[in-house]
Design an enzyme around this catalytic site. Structure first.
Site, PDB file in Angstrom:
ATOM      1  CE  LYS A  24      -1.266  -1.009   5.768  1.00 21.27           C
ATOM      2  NZ  LYS A  24       0.146  -1.227   5.563  1.00 21.27           N
ATOM      3  CB  CYS A  53       2.930  13.699  -3.652  1.00 23.51           C
ATOM      4  SG  CYS A  53       3.026  14.362  -2.009  1.00 23.51           S
TER       5      CYS A  53
HETATM    6  P1  ADP Z   1       2.159   4.370  -3.450  1.00 22.59           P
HETATM    7  O1  ADP Z   1       1.992   4.344  -4.943  1.00 22.59           O
HETATM    8  O2  ADP Z   1       2.802   5.599  -2.920  1.00 22.59           O
HETATM    9  O3  ADP Z   1       2.642   3.101  -2.841  1.00 22.59           O
HETATM   10  P2  ADP Z   1      -0.466   3.739  -2.539  1.00 22.59           P
HETATM   11  O4  ADP Z   1      -1.649   4.624  -2.650  1.00 22.59           O
HETATM   12  O5  ADP Z   1      -0.460   2.459  -3.265  1.00 22.59           O
HETATM   13  O6  ADP Z   1       0.747   4.663  -2.933  1.00 22.59           O
HETATM   14  O7  ADP Z   1      -0.137   3.420  -1.039  1.00 22.59           O
HETATM   15  C1  ADP Z   1      -0.207   4.378  -0.025  1.00 22.59           C
HETATM   16  C2  ADP Z   1      -0.699   3.716   1.237  1.00 22.59           C
HETATM   17  O8  ADP Z   1      -1.998   3.198   1.012  1.00 22.59           O
HETATM   18  C3  ADP Z   1       0.140   2.543   1.700  1.00 22.59           C
HETATM   19  O9  ADP Z   1       0.145   2.547   3.115  1.00 22.59           O
HETATM   20  C4  ADP Z   1      -0.614   1.370   1.188  1.00 22.59           C
HETATM   21  O10 ADP Z   1      -0.351   0.237   1.976  1.00 22.59           O
HETATM   22  C5  ADP Z   1      -2.029   1.843   1.342  1.00 22.59           C
HETATM   23  N1  ADP Z   1      -3.008   1.172   0.475  1.00 22.59           N
HETATM   24  C6  ADP Z   1      -2.818   0.678  -0.757  1.00 22.59           C
HETATM   25  N2  ADP Z   1      -3.937   0.086  -1.211  1.00 22.59           N
HETATM   26  C7  ADP Z   1      -4.881   0.229  -0.253  1.00 22.59           C
HETATM   27  C8  ADP Z   1      -6.258  -0.164  -0.105  1.00 22.59           C
HETATM   28  N3  ADP Z   1      -6.901  -0.812  -1.062  1.00 22.59           N
HETATM   29  N4  ADP Z   1      -6.881   0.155   1.050  1.00 22.59           N
HETATM   30  C9  ADP Z   1      -6.243   0.812   2.024  1.00 22.59           C
HETATM   31  N5  ADP Z   1      -4.966   1.216   1.941  1.00 22.59           N
HETATM   32  C10 ADP Z   1      -4.282   0.936   0.832  1.00 22.59           C
END
Ligand code: ADP
Length: 484
Positions: free
Chosen positions: A181, A290
Site C-alpha cells: 500500500k 527521516c
Molecule cells: P508521513 O508523515 O510521512 O506522511 P505517515 O506515517 O502519516 O507519514 O504515512 C506513511 C504511510 O503510512 C503512508 O503510506 C500513509 O498512507 C500510511 N498511513 C497513515 N496512516 C495510517 C494508518 N492509520 N494505517 C495504515 N497506514 C497509514
C-alpha cells in the site's frame, strides 16, 4: 500529459493477482503535482474487500514461489532490476511529478531503488542456514531459513521508489509474496514498479499494489492472519498504531519511523567538508527524509565561521519546479508540511533564535519554501524535540564533547547521527556513544544498499538493505535429528 518515452508506465489501476483493476465501487483518488497542484492522474481507492482478495492471491502465489530455488528467484529479480534501470528516466519523471524533488534527485532515487533489487537478486542465492555442534552424541542440530509467508508493506511519499524496493526485493528474494500500500500522494511510482515487475515475469499475485485509504487497507492488512509480516516506513505515531493493530495476530514487524538526527561539527573538522555534508544531509529532498540532520551542533571556536559558510551554500540553492533544469530544491509535499516548517521557525524566533537566511514561503507560491538557517538554537525550541521535515537548519553552539553527546542523545528517537572530526580517538568515542542506528562520520550521506538501515529507540525495529535485510523476511526452523 507527462513526457514519458513509454506511456504504459503511467498506470491508473491497481494490481491484484496479475490483473489491473478499478475499485469495486469505482471510487478514485486524485494525484496532484506538488509543484503547481495540477491533476496528474486518478488511481483507484481500493477498499477492504479488494484488500482481502489481494491477500488471498498473495498467499496462493507465495505457496508456489517458496518452492522456487534461490537462483530462480534471483533471475527474476535481476530482470526487474534491469527494467527499472532501463526506464530510469521515465520513472524519475513520474516520481518528480507526483513527489516534487528535482529530476536529478529522482533519477538518483531510481538508481538507489534499483540497487536494492540488484543486491537482493544476489542475496536470494544465499539463504544459508546453520549446522550446530550437538550437546548430545546421538543428535544433530540443523537450522533452516524459510520465508515468513505473505508480507505487507506500507510506504511513505518521501522516497516513492526506494522505500518500496528496500522492502519488496528482500521479501521476494526470501520467498515471500507482498501486498503493498503506497502513500496516496505518490502511488504512480509504485504502480509503475508493479508493472515492471510484471514485465520481468513475476508470477501473478506475487506483488500486489493497492492504492487507496491507508486506514481502511491498513486495518485489513494488520488484522489478516494470512499476513505474517508487516514492514512500515513512516511516522512514529502511525508505526505505534500499526504495531498495536498487529498485536492480535503477533506479526513480525519492521518499522522505519521518525528521526531527529544530530549533526555535530567539532572544532578540528574540515569545515568545507562539514558544510557540504550538512547541505546534503539537511537539504536533500527539501529536508524531507527521516535521516535529515534536524539539529546541527557546532563547537564554539568554529561556530560563526561554519554558519557563514553554510549560509553561503544555502543561498546558492535553486528553488524551483523539480522538472526545471537547475532546480536543486523542489516544493514541499503539501500545505501541512509548509505549516510545520513555519511553526518551527516562528517558535524559534520567539525564543531567541537568530534568522540567518530564508524564513518565508518562497515567492513561487504553493508549497515552495525558502531554505532557512537559524542560529542561537536552544533546547527549548520545537525542533530540538520534533522532526521539522523541511528545509530548516537550526544551529546550536556547544563547548565540550560530553555536553554535545548528552544533547544529541536527549531524544526519544535514534535513527541517524552525523559528526565531523579528524581526531581518530574522538571519532570512535562519539560513534560509540551516539544513541542511534546509523552514524555518518565525516559524511552526510549514509544510505546505500550495503549498509544496514534502521533505528533504535522510538525510531523503529529491524534493518533494511544489507545482508541483514533478508533476515526480516525469514524464519529460522530448527531441526533436531535424534536416535543417531
Ligand atoms: P508521513 O508523515 O510521512 O506522511 P505517515 O506515517 O502519516 O507519514 O504515512 C506513511 C504511510 O503510512 C503512508 O503510506 C500513509 O498512507 C500510511 N498511513 C497513515 N496512516 C495510517 C494508518 N492509520 N494505517 C495504515 N497506514 C497509514
Amino acid at each position: 500529459m507527462l513526457p514519458l518515452h513509454n506511456p504504459a508506465l503511467l498506470r491508473q489501476q491497481a494490481l491484484i493477482n496479475g490483473q489491473w483493476l478499478d475499485a469495486d465501487d469505482g471510487q478514485h483518488l486524485a494525484v496532484h503535482k506538488p509543484a503547481n497542484g495540477e491533476l496528474i492522474a486518478r488511481v483507484p481507492a481500493m477498499g477492504q474487500a479488494e484488500t482481502r482478495r489481494a491477500i488471498t492471491a498473495a498467499a496462493a502465489a507465495q505457496a508456489q514461489w517458496k518452492l522456487q530455488t534461490g537462483k530462480a528467484r534471483s533471475v527474476l529479480l535481476r530482470r526487474w532490476y534491469e527494467l527499472i534501470m532501463a526506464n530510469q528516466q521515465d520513472l524519475a519523471v513520474i516520481l518528480t511529478s507526483e513527489q516534487g524533488k528535482p529530476l536529478s534527485e529522482a533519477r538518483g532515487e531510481i538508481a538507489y531503488a534499483a540497487s536494492f533489487v540488484d543486491w537482493f537478486a544476489d542475496e536470494a542465492k544465499r539463504g544459508y542456514g546453520d549446522v550446530a555442534p550437538s550437546p548430545q552424541a546421538d543428535k544433530r542440530i540443523v537450522v533452516l531459513k524459510q520465508p515468513v509467508g505473505v508480507a505487507a508493506a506500507i510506504t511513505p511519499w518521501n522516497f516513492p521508489a526506494a522505500m518500496i524496493t528496500r522492502k519488496a526485493a528482500p521479501a521476494f528474494a526470501a520467498g515471500c509474496a507482498m501486498v503493498l500500500k503506497p502513500a496516496s500522494q505518490t502511488p504512480l511510482t509504485a504502480l509503475a514498479l508493479g508493472w515492471l515487475a510484471e514485465q520481468a515475469g513475476f508470477p501473478a499475485g506475487l506483488f500486489n499494489v493497492l492504492t487507496g485509504s491507508a486506514t481502511l487497507i491498513g486495518e485489513v492488512l494488520t488484522a489478516s492472519p494470512l499476513v505474517r509480516k508487516l514492514s512500515f516506513t513512516g511516522s512514529t505515531e502511525v508505526g505505534r498504531q500499526l504495531m498495536a493493530q498487529s498485536a492480535p495476530t503477533i506479526k513480525k514487524l519492521s518499522l522505519e519511523l521518525g528521526g531527529n538526527a544530530p549533526f555535530i561539527v567539532f572544532e578540528d573538522a574540515d569545515l568545507d567538508a562539514a558544510v557540504e555534508g550538512a547541505m546534503v544531509s539537511k537539504f536533500r529532498n527539501a529536508g524531507q527524509t527521516c535521516v535529515c540532520a534536524n539539529r546541527i551542533y557546532v563547537q564554539r571556536a568554529v561556530y560563526e565561521r561554519f554558519a557563514a559558510k553554510l549560509v553561503a551554500a544555502v543561498q546558492a540553492l535553486q528553488v524551483g519546479d523539480g522538472m526545471a533544469p537547475g532546480s536543486t530544491q523542489g516544493p514541499l509535499i503539501d500545505a501541512r508540511a509548509v505549516a510545520k516548517v513555519e511553526e518551527h521557525i516562528a517558535d524559534a524566533l520567539a525564543k531567541g533564535g537568530r534568522l540567518l537566511c530564508g524564513g518565508q514561503r518562497h515567492a513561487l507560491g504553493g508549497s515552495f519554501f525558502e531554505p532557512t538557517v537559524i542560529a542561537d538554537a536552544s533546547p527549548a525550541m520545537l525542533f530540538a524535540r520534533e522532526e521539522t521535515f523541511g528545509p530548516l537548519a537550526p544551529l546550536f553552539c556547544f563547548d565540550d564533547i560530553d555536553e554535545v553527546i548528552r544533547a544529541a542523545n536527549d531524544s526519544e528517537f535514534g535513527l541517524a547521527g552525523y559528526f565531523y572530526s579528524r581526531d581518530l580517538a574522538r571519532a570512535w568515542q562519539v560513534a560509540e556513544q551516539l544513541e542511534c542506528g546509523m552514524v555518518g562520520i565525516n559524511t552526510g550521506l549514509i544510505s546505500n544498499e550495503v549498509g544496514p538501515f534502521g533505528g533504535i529507540k522510538q525510531s523503529g525495529l529491524g534493518r533494511e538493505g544489507s545482508r541483514y535485510g533478508m533476515d526480516e523476511y525469514l524464519e529460522s526452523k530448527y531441526l533436531c535429528f535424534g536416535g543417531l
